[in-house]
Design a protein around this motif. Sequence first.
Motif, PDB file in Angstrom:
ATOM      1  N   HIS A 326       0.716  -1.179  -0.102  1.00 11.98           N
ATOM      2  CA  HIS A 326      -0.136  -0.360  -0.092  1.00 11.98           C
ATOM      3  C   HIS A 326       0.821   1.285  -0.142  1.00 11.98           C
ATOM      4  O   HIS A 326       2.129   1.389   0.295  1.00 11.98           O
ATOM      5  CB  HIS A 326      -0.814  -0.216   1.354  1.00 11.98           C
ATOM      6  CG  HIS A 326      -0.274   0.197   2.548  1.00 11.98           C
ATOM      7  ND1 HIS A 326       0.428   1.282   3.053  1.00 11.98           N
ATOM      8  CD2 HIS A 326      -0.067  -0.831   3.585  1.00 11.98           C
ATOM      9  CE1 HIS A 326       0.829   1.011   4.155  1.00 11.98           C
ATOM     10  NE2 HIS A 326       0.837  -0.264   4.399  1.00 11.98           N
ATOM     11  N   GLY A 327       0.330   2.329  -0.528  1.00  9.30           N
ATOM     12  CA  GLY A 327       1.123   3.562  -0.355  1.00  9.30           C
ATOM     13  C   GLY A 327       0.709   4.311   1.007  1.00  9.30           C
ATOM     14  O   GLY A 327      -0.177   3.787   1.784  1.00  9.30           O
ATOM     15  N   SER A 328       1.320   5.488   1.257  1.00 14.71           N
ATOM     16  CA  SER A 328       1.272   6.146   2.289  1.00 14.71           C
ATOM     17  C   SER A 328       1.669   7.567   2.149  1.00 14.71           C
ATOM     18  O   SER A 328       2.287   8.023   1.177  1.00 14.71           O
ATOM     19  CB  SER A 328       1.881   5.639   3.400  1.00 14.71           C
ATOM     20  OG  SER A 328       3.388   5.412   3.534  1.00 14.71           O
ATOM     21  N   ASN A 329       1.585   8.600   3.232  1.00 14.85           N
ATOM     22  CA  ASN A 329       2.106   9.928   3.109  1.00 14.85           C
ATOM     23  C   ASN A 329       1.360  10.760   2.204  1.00 14.85           C
ATOM     24  O   ASN A 329       1.828  11.612   1.518  1.00 14.85           O
ATOM     25  CB  ASN A 329       3.703  10.012   2.896  1.00 14.85           C
ATOM     26  CG  ASN A 329       4.259   9.469   4.241  1.00 14.85           C
ATOM     27  OD1 ASN A 329       3.718   9.423   5.089  1.00 14.85           O
ATOM     28  ND2 ASN A 329       5.382   9.085   3.715  1.00 14.85           N
ATOM     29  N   VAL A 330       0.085  10.345   1.675  1.00 15.10           N
ATOM     30  CA  VAL A 330      -0.551  11.108   0.594  1.00 15.10           C
ATOM     31  C   VAL A 330      -1.990  11.461   1.256  1.00 15.10           C
ATOM     32  O   VAL A 330      -2.544  11.020   2.192  1.00 15.10           O
ATOM     33  CB  VAL A 330      -1.119  10.267  -0.551  1.00 15.10           C
ATOM     34  CG1 VAL A 330      -1.843  11.100  -1.447  1.00 15.10           C
ATOM     35  CG2 VAL A 330       0.131   9.684  -1.248  1.00 15.10           C
ATOM     36  N   SER A 331      -2.224  12.926   1.320  1.00 11.33           N
ATOM     37  CA  SER A 331      -3.430  13.197   2.236  1.00 11.33           C
ATOM     38  C   SER A 331      -4.620  12.631   1.576  1.00 11.33           C
ATOM     39  O   SER A 331      -5.139  12.453   0.373  1.00 11.33           O
ATOM     40  CB  SER A 331      -3.489  14.843   1.596  1.00 11.33           C
ATOM     41  OG  SER A 331      -4.809  15.394   2.286  1.00 11.33           O
ATOM     42  N   THR A 332      -5.400  12.171   2.728  1.00 16.21           N
ATOM     43  CA  THR A 332      -6.460  11.365   2.372  1.00 16.21           C
ATOM     44  C   THR A 332      -7.868  11.791   3.101  1.00 16.21           C
ATOM     45  O   THR A 332      -7.793  12.049   4.473  1.00 16.21           O
ATOM     46  CB  THR A 332      -6.175   9.898   2.735  1.00 16.21           C
ATOM     47  OG1 THR A 332      -5.229   9.371   2.035  1.00 16.21           O
ATOM     48  CG2 THR A 332      -7.395   8.902   2.637  1.00 16.21           C
ATOM     49  N   ASP A 333      -8.727  11.946   2.262  1.00 13.71           N
ATOM     50  CA  ASP A 333     -10.199  12.419   3.272  1.00 13.71           C
ATOM     51  C   ASP A 333     -10.479  11.153   4.216  1.00 13.71           C
ATOM     52  O   ASP A 333     -10.623  10.176   3.661  1.00 13.71           O
ATOM     53  CB  ASP A 333     -11.073  12.582   2.154  1.00 13.71           C
ATOM     54  CG  ASP A 333     -10.861  13.941   1.224  1.00 13.71           C
ATOM     55  OD1 ASP A 333      -9.915  14.677   1.526  1.00 13.71           O
ATOM     56  OD2 ASP A 333     -11.390  13.948   0.170  1.00 13.71           O
ATOM     57  N   TYR A 334     -10.959  11.523   5.136  1.00 13.42           N
ATOM     58  CA  TYR A 334     -11.688  10.913   6.135  1.00 13.42           C
ATOM     59  C   TYR A 334     -12.819  11.573   6.907  1.00 13.42           C
ATOM     60  O   TYR A 334     -13.638  10.724   7.585  1.00 13.42           O
ATOM     61  CB  TYR A 334     -10.597  10.199   7.369  1.00 13.42           C
ATOM     62  CG  TYR A 334     -10.396  11.017   8.350  1.00 13.42           C
ATOM     63  CD1 TYR A 334     -11.262  11.120   9.469  1.00 13.42           C
ATOM     64  CD2 TYR A 334      -9.116  11.881   8.205  1.00 13.42           C
ATOM     65  CE1 TYR A 334     -10.807  11.827  10.582  1.00 13.42           C
ATOM     66  CE2 TYR A 334      -8.827  12.402   9.306  1.00 13.42           C
ATOM     67  CZ  TYR A 334      -9.699  12.464  10.487  1.00 13.42           C
ATOM     68  OH  TYR A 334      -9.260  13.347  11.723  1.00 13.42           O
ATOM     69  N   ALA A 335     -13.224  12.707   6.415  1.00 11.10           N
ATOM     70  CA  ALA A 335     -14.395  13.148   7.230  1.00 11.10           C
ATOM     71  C   ALA A 335     -14.942  14.362   6.149  1.00 11.10           C
ATOM     72  O   ALA A 335     -14.078  15.114   5.630  1.00 11.10           O
ATOM     73  CB  ALA A 335     -14.011  13.902   8.597  1.00 11.10           C
ATOM     74  N   PHE A 336     -16.237  14.629   6.101  1.00 12.31           N
ATOM     75  CA  PHE A 336     -16.498  15.574   5.114  1.00 12.31           C
ATOM     76  C   PHE A 336     -17.795  16.501   5.859  1.00 12.31           C
ATOM     77  O   PHE A 336     -18.711  15.843   6.627  1.00 12.31           O
ATOM     78  CB  PHE A 336     -17.464  14.743   4.017  1.00 12.31           C
ATOM     79  CG  PHE A 336     -16.601  13.811   3.463  1.00 12.31           C
ATOM     80  CD1 PHE A 336     -15.465  14.256   2.394  1.00 12.31           C
ATOM     81  CD2 PHE A 336     -16.573  12.580   3.676  1.00 12.31           C
ATOM     82  CE1 PHE A 336     -14.742  13.433   1.794  1.00 12.31           C
ATOM     83  CE2 PHE A 336     -15.643  11.644   2.988  1.00 12.31           C
ATOM     84  CZ  PHE A 336     -14.876  12.160   1.971  1.00 12.31           C
ATOM     85  N   GLN A 337     -17.666  17.707   5.548  1.00 11.52           N
ATOM     86  CA  GLN A 337     -18.742  18.788   6.121  1.00 11.52           C
ATOM     87  C   GLN A 337     -19.362  19.204   4.938  1.00 11.52           C
ATOM     88  O   GLN A 337     -18.843  20.010   4.076  1.00 11.52           O
ATOM     89  CB  GLN A 337     -18.235  20.043   7.122  1.00 11.52           C
ATOM     90  CG  GLN A 337     -17.375  19.340   8.269  1.00 11.52           C
ATOM     91  CD  GLN A 337     -16.050  18.694   7.888  1.00 11.52           C
ATOM     92  OE1 GLN A 337     -15.045  19.473   7.209  1.00 11.52           O
ATOM     93  NE2 GLN A 337     -15.619  17.516   8.612  1.00 11.52           N
ATOM     94  N   TYR A 338     -20.849  19.021   5.008  1.00 13.30           N
ATOM     95  CA  TYR A 338     -21.581  19.717   3.850  1.00 13.30           C
ATOM     96  C   TYR A 338     -22.370  20.866   4.170  1.00 13.30           C
ATOM     97  O   TYR A 338     -23.067  21.040   5.332  1.00 13.30           O
ATOM     98  CB  TYR A 338     -22.718  18.691   3.739  1.00 13.30           C
ATOM     99  CG  TYR A 338     -22.226  17.620   2.853  1.00 13.30           C
ATOM    100  CD1 TYR A 338     -22.186  17.796   1.275  1.00 13.30           C
ATOM    101  CD2 TYR A 338     -21.476  16.372   3.150  1.00 13.30           C
ATOM    102  CE1 TYR A 338     -21.266  16.379   0.420  1.00 13.30           C
ATOM    103  CE2 TYR A 338     -20.716  15.274   2.592  1.00 13.30           C
ATOM    104  CZ  TYR A 338     -20.751  15.483   1.127  1.00 13.30           C
ATOM    105  OH  TYR A 338     -20.246  14.470   0.622  1.00 13.30           O
TER     106      TYR A 338
END
Length: 447
Positions: A326-338
């Motif tokens: 797997h990859g790492s150190n890449v900005s990854t979304d884990y929460a969203f505000q609508y």
Amino acid sequence: MGSSRSTRHLAAVAIVLCSLQDLVTAGGRSPVIIIPGLAGSVLEEKVNQANPRPWYWFCQGKHDWQVLWFSLQAASRPPCLLDEMQIRFDGATGRYHNQTGVEIRPYDWGGLTGVAALDPDAPAYSGTYLELINGLKDEGYQERKDLFGAPFDFRLNAEGLQQVGFFKNLTELVEGAVAGNPGTKATLIAHSMGALATTFWLARKGDQWIDAHIAAFISVSAPWQGSPTALKGSISGDNFDISVIPHDLLRPLQSTAPSGPWLFPAADLWGDKVLVETRGGDKYRAADAVKMLHDLNLTQQAELYGRSHAATYPLPKLRVPMYCLHGSNVSTDYAFQYDVDHFSAAPPPAPANRTTGDGDGTVDIRSLMACKEFGPQVKIFDFPNASHLGILQQKDAVKGIIDLIQTGNTRRHLYRRFWQSLQQIKNSLLQPWQQVLASRRAGSKLS
């Protein structure tokens, strides 16, 4: 007395040597089966509609088999593409159906065209497994001889894939590959959702079958505990951060596909963490997925959530050598505000704000690392700065996969040579004693 002990000792040696044979894969190069991830398989369709979508006058009402996903021709008619790809679930029968008059199937089953690139007509610009395939060919692998592709209908969950015969076909593909390469076991390479499908399938094969047919399972970018980014696809659509594609273009497909809830984040990993929030104060955690889907009026995915998500959660135990990349150190979304008061049947705009963390750009690092839960036979390889799909083009990662396969091939070759030597020793040791035992048996019968 001494002769009897010596005979017993030699018999014990023979038993040990025969046991060693069961631990050795005596054969040549391990055949490789490639299983793509979400949206990574080429699909083709056949259409025969008496009254084709009258509101889409430019859609083809009838045509024979042609590539649907992904082709520039199909993409030039987005409403037709998305309408034709939608899946319908019949709760009364538990069956999954295409739109009326539409047939869809994986393209080039067993070959490589259905997995090498998204668009078979433009592989250089849409390659997925292309780098790995070329690397394996450089090592002498040949298509349909010891290198195979297993594309699948990524719209479906595990239950749907079972219904359309994917797992039956995969079993036959592996068995054929092993039979066609005598003395070998197959190596499975699966990306993203393909790793979940492979896990579901392996968990339902007996240990005896796995021991006889599978050398190793190599997963790449697998969302073992789901991914919050899958929530975004159902809520507002996911354009995979490609600015020229409207954020909600694929939502009609993403918000109805049975595979969507399969990829939703697992509650046992995310716990009480708020993953989705509205301006009006509604908060949704991983365990609130069904409520969120009902609030969005996504009744089909709400109905299918339990049937989909439970396919691989919690993770089953597998008795097979596993390598997880797997990859790492890449900005990854884990929460969203609508920026809406509350969810409704009207799709909300794209998220106003996002909370990010470590991962591969699509899957959070904790979900990627959950591979360790399969047991001590697992080895995990981290490739910093490699993205979820980009890892398949990263030279170090591709080389790493090939090295794992080649190491297994070399080990099997050495084991084979080692076993041949042991066989010679066993035969030379036991032959005279076998003659003695045969004489004694003959004497006993005469007396």
